[in-house]
Enzyme design. Structure first.
Site, PDB file in Angstrom:
ATOM      1  CE1 TYR A 139      32.164   1.300  13.198  1.00  0.00           C
ATOM      2  CE2 TYR A 139      29.206   0.552  13.660  1.00  0.00           C
ATOM      3  CZ  TYR A 139      30.334   1.594  13.079  1.00  0.00           C
ATOM      4  OH  TYR A 139      30.209   2.837  12.207  1.00  0.00           O
ATOM      5  NE  ARG A 219      18.770  -1.578  10.254  1.00  0.00           N
ATOM      6  CZ  ARG A 219      17.217  -2.231  11.301  1.00  0.00           C
ATOM      7  NH1 ARG A 219      16.259  -1.676  11.663  1.00  0.00           N
ATOM      8  NH2 ARG A 219      18.235  -3.583  11.650  1.00  0.00           N
ATOM      9  N   GLY A 283      19.971  -9.943  16.982  1.00  0.00           N
ATOM     10  CA  GLY A 283      20.009  -8.487  17.576  1.00  0.00           C
ATOM     11  C   GLY A 283      19.786  -7.174  16.698  1.00  0.00           C
TER      12      GLY A 283
END
Length: 322
Positions: A139, A219, A283
């Site tokens: 992606y 985030r 990841g």
């Protein structure tokens, strides 16, 4: 007239709702993940495919397009790993088809929705546009490929473009008409709210032992309306010929941990979540936070809505579709 490809999807539909106030808009979407009802009634809607030359020809020959905004990518990281063909075919090859038709009709203004996934696992706390790009999945790789293609097209064909790399879009339209509706849902805030509405048994937090203040991943969340307004600022800068090419991060510059997001959802809704701590996901970086200083200085844009406003708007919308 502005062509919005993928304008029936989550971010695209919010952009269209804002854009129709100041521009004439035509939306092209194949409705594979988008929703026809999400498209603002003031926009012209055409059902068609990004990778179909005939579908694109019908739009460009019928409407006086002077800029294109591209939201029609596939965007699930996990799926891109198991089915990379789909991602390179749609995100790269189909985008080339779009660019080819644009050049044929002499349309030179292009806004490209890119992603923080182009950075991979960053080695800095605050990501800037000149931070290293090293995607770790197809992606992110597909988005970076298109960014490189755009740079080559700018040199060869005088294409004018803005790349917008954004982080975690969230929230719902302040009109209450549209919100975040994916199938399957993979984003944290709607997953929490679905749980608090009784649609999920629990929330899984993937790791609580990261090197962050509360051990959970941090985030960068940005309200989808702030995101839409950044796209419009970028579009207007191109149409006014203030710049020919630019790349900007879109984020709040702060970041919120998974625990902070859950706590804020509980505070906004007045409901308690059932939280399960699960294994880390491979990841997952501990921290992904963007600097948006470059676009603030260039275009005067900054994120206006905080986490509580993001969640409150999403909660209102989720309750409305119960």
């Amino acid at each position: 007239m502005i062509l919005v490809v993928g304008g029936a999807g989550y971010i695209g539909s919010h952009l269209v709702e804002e854009l129709v106030r100041t521009h004439e808009v035509v939306v092209l979407d194949n409705l594979s993940t988008g929703h026809r009802g999400a498209v603002d009634a003031q926009a012209v809607f055409v059902e068609g495919d990004l990778g179909s030359e005939s579908d694109l020809e019908s739009v460009f020959s019928k409407y006086p397009i002077n800029a294109v905004m591209h939201f029609a990518a596939n965007s699930l990281v996990g799926e891109s790993v198991t089915d990379p063909l789909k991602y390179y075919e749609n995100n790269v090859a189909a985008t080339l088809t779009l660019l080819k038709i644009m050049l044929k009709y002499n349309v030179k203004n292009f806004i490209f929705s890119s992603t923080a996934a182009t950075y991979g696992i960053p080695d800095v706390n605050i990501i800037r546009e000149d931070s290293r790009t090293q995607p770790i999945n197809p992606y992110g790789q597909s988005k970076l490929m298109v960014e490189n293609i755009l740079a080559d097209f700018a040199t060869a064909y005088d294409l004018h473009y803005v790349v917008l790399r954004y982080f975690n879009a969230a929230g719902a339209s302040e009109s209450g008409r549209i919100g975040e509706q994916h199938d399957p849902e993979t984003h944290l805030i709607p997953i929490i709210l679905q749980h608090l509405l009784g649609q999920r048994e629990q929330i899984s937090v993937f790791g609580d032992d990261y090197d962050t203040p509360d051990g959970t991943c941090i985030r960068d969340y940005i309200h989808v309306t702030d995101l839409a307004q950044a796209h419009i600022a970028a579009l207007d800068s191109l149409l006014a010929e203030k710049s020919k090419t630019a790349t900007y991060n879109l984020g709040n510059g702060q970041g919120y941990s998974v625990k902070e997001v859950i706590d804020t959802c509980e505070s906004v809704t007045g409901r308690k979540a059932n939280v399960i701590i699960a294994e880390r996901r491979a990841g997952d970086p501990a921290r992904l936070v963007a600097s948006s200083e470059k676009i603030r200085q260039a275009l005067g844009w900054k994120a206006e809505r905080d986490l509580e406003q993001i969640i409150s708007s999403a909660w209102n919308w989720h309750q409305s579709i119960q």
